[in-house]
Design an enzyme around this catalytic site. Sequence first.
Site, PDB file in Angstrom:
ATOM      1  N   HIS A 284      -7.947 -28.598 -21.004  1.00  0.00           N
ATOM      2  CA  HIS A 284      -8.625 -27.487 -20.324  1.00  0.00           C
ATOM      3  C   HIS A 284      -9.984 -27.873 -19.736  1.00  0.00           C
ATOM      4  O   HIS A 284     -10.870 -27.032 -19.602  1.00  0.00           O
ATOM      5  CB  HIS A 284      -8.793 -26.278 -21.272  1.00  0.00           C
ATOM      6  CG  HIS A 284      -8.761 -24.973 -20.533  1.00  0.00           C
ATOM      7  ND1 HIS A 284      -8.937 -23.743 -21.151  1.00  0.00           N
ATOM      8  CD2 HIS A 284      -8.563 -24.693 -19.226  1.00  0.00           C
ATOM      9  CE1 HIS A 284      -8.858 -22.777 -20.258  1.00  0.00           C
ATOM     10  NE2 HIS A 284      -8.641 -23.332 -19.078  1.00  0.00           N
TER      11      HIS A 284
ATOM     12  N   CYS B  63     -13.123 -20.700 -23.477  1.00  0.00           N
ATOM     13  CA  CYS B  63     -12.461 -21.984 -23.748  1.00  0.00           C
ATOM     14  C   CYS B  63     -13.101 -23.175 -23.051  1.00  0.00           C
ATOM     15  O   CYS B  63     -13.545 -24.133 -23.693  1.00  0.00           O
ATOM     16  CB  CYS B  63     -10.990 -21.915 -23.341  1.00  0.00           C
ATOM     17  SG  CYS B  63     -10.032 -20.609 -24.139  1.00  0.00           S
TER      18      CYS B  63
END
Length: 578
Positions: free
Chosen positions: A131, A70
């Site tokens: 993120h 990610c």
Amino acid sequence: MRLRLLLLLLLCEAQGHAAPRPNFVLLMADDLGIGDPGCYGNTTLRTPNIDRLAAEGVKLTQHLAASPLCTPSRAAFMTGRYPIRSGMASQSFIGVFIFSASSGGLPTSEITFAKLLKNQGYSTGLIGKWHLGTNCHNKTDFCHHPLSHGFDYFHGIPVTNLRDCKPGEGSVFTRGIRVLVFIPLQIIAITLLTLVVLKCLGLLHVPPVVFFCLLCLAAMILGLLLCFLHYFRPLNCFLMRNYEITQQPLSYDSLTQRLTADAAQFIRRNAGTPFLLLLSYLHVHTALFSSPDFAGRSQHGAYGDAAEELDWSVGQILNVLDELKLANNTLVYFTSDQGAHVEEVTTKGEIHGGSNGIYKGGKANNWEGGIRIPGILRWPGVIQAGLVIDEPTSNMDIFPTVAKLAGSPLLEDRIIDGHDLMPLLQGKTQHSDHEFLFHYCNFYLNAVRWHPRNSTSVWKAFFFTPKFSPEGANGCFSTHVCFCHGHFVSRHHPPLLFDVAKDPGERSPLSPATEPRFRDILAVMQQAADRHAETLQAVPNQLSLGNVLWKPWLQMCCSSSGLSCQCDRENQAKGASR
């Protein structure tokens, strides 16, 4: 003379009516496998809206994430650069941010496509998952926050969705707890028992303070574990709107509906000006969730329910564009940050990961299943509908594509690894500009991809591959994700070579006996890797242990009463949003 004046007037009028700059709607799923949407071959998951997008636009069948994890994948997507260039590639076992109070993140020196477009007068919004870090030195500097990277508006989660964020869904820290808690407790228990036996037999004099210290150590370890389990959710799983925490801990109740409605509202607010919207879904990363309208409706349990709710949201965004008559002037892009997480299986045996179709591996490794992702682009009247392109492309290509279409000059002070997709999408060229692509497993160059200009072959050479466990499995189930170095990988001398154009499942590695040019091909790929390595510069490691670990002075909390951190201001903040 009259003719010249007429031509001059026509030229001035044409320049005054230049085609307006397009809007951009970028839709990014989390952990969605290329085998999940119907347009990529799935016959049991219902994804009519994603399929509609593909039918009305271009479907890329060799679209690749710059990283199979990610955080580094999203850093590459936002900047158009391999994550190793920005320090967003870990040299340890932790390859992503897991705490909101970490100090690492996308450096302020990096330029995102949002920042470029904001400088061109675009309204820019990010809704959903970020993120890429939050703070550097204190809990209000917001150096890594989306608003510091070119977004005017942010509503979402600063870190990621985890099992630990949803009560009853287990923990991603199970293996760490076993190593750091249960094993030390077992050692202490065995030590205590041994000392008691030796003392009872009169073989050893053990002062009472030794027993007291061992019991205190055990109590401290247990206490730390209980604190961690109790506080992790509120301290790391929360929603923000711009700089304000609006829900802590976050509630999954109608979460997709709330974020989708906010995305639709962002489009409505900015319909009269050029805008960029990045809708970064929490679906289908675990913890899985879905609203009552979708729960229990799919053929694939909780995962299928979440995937079909994701598709519904895509449809809502497309409907808003149609309603406002913006579809013909909006480039829509749909993708996933990496492949499906095949190791996501619950203790009850429920599969909580998606499908990577015919491709081997998945999230956290560079087999095709980990990096080959959905890639769909639609722009009616500009991009041919129903087109399928099998050339290698990258999620890094969105940066130069968006920048050029928005009229922003490309950066000249740094290397941009992505390439403008428009010539390929419009049929002006039939060949990808990516002759070579480099596949990193965190910090380590894992594989090289070579698509020769005069060939249909796509060579892929692995310098190392993860050791799947148990043996014969399609993933690293014993560790939940595959790691990138040490005894977790097998190194290959010579490198493992495939032609993924003929063997997309990477089942049959080539050899000098099966490919006469074997050594020549590997020599060219090694030279390309060496040239690429020469372009890399040493930068601070944003994912070092020091940058990843929790720092109490960076902890954000919506209340001032210690670490309770309980609030729900979502409805209040909604009225005050832009």
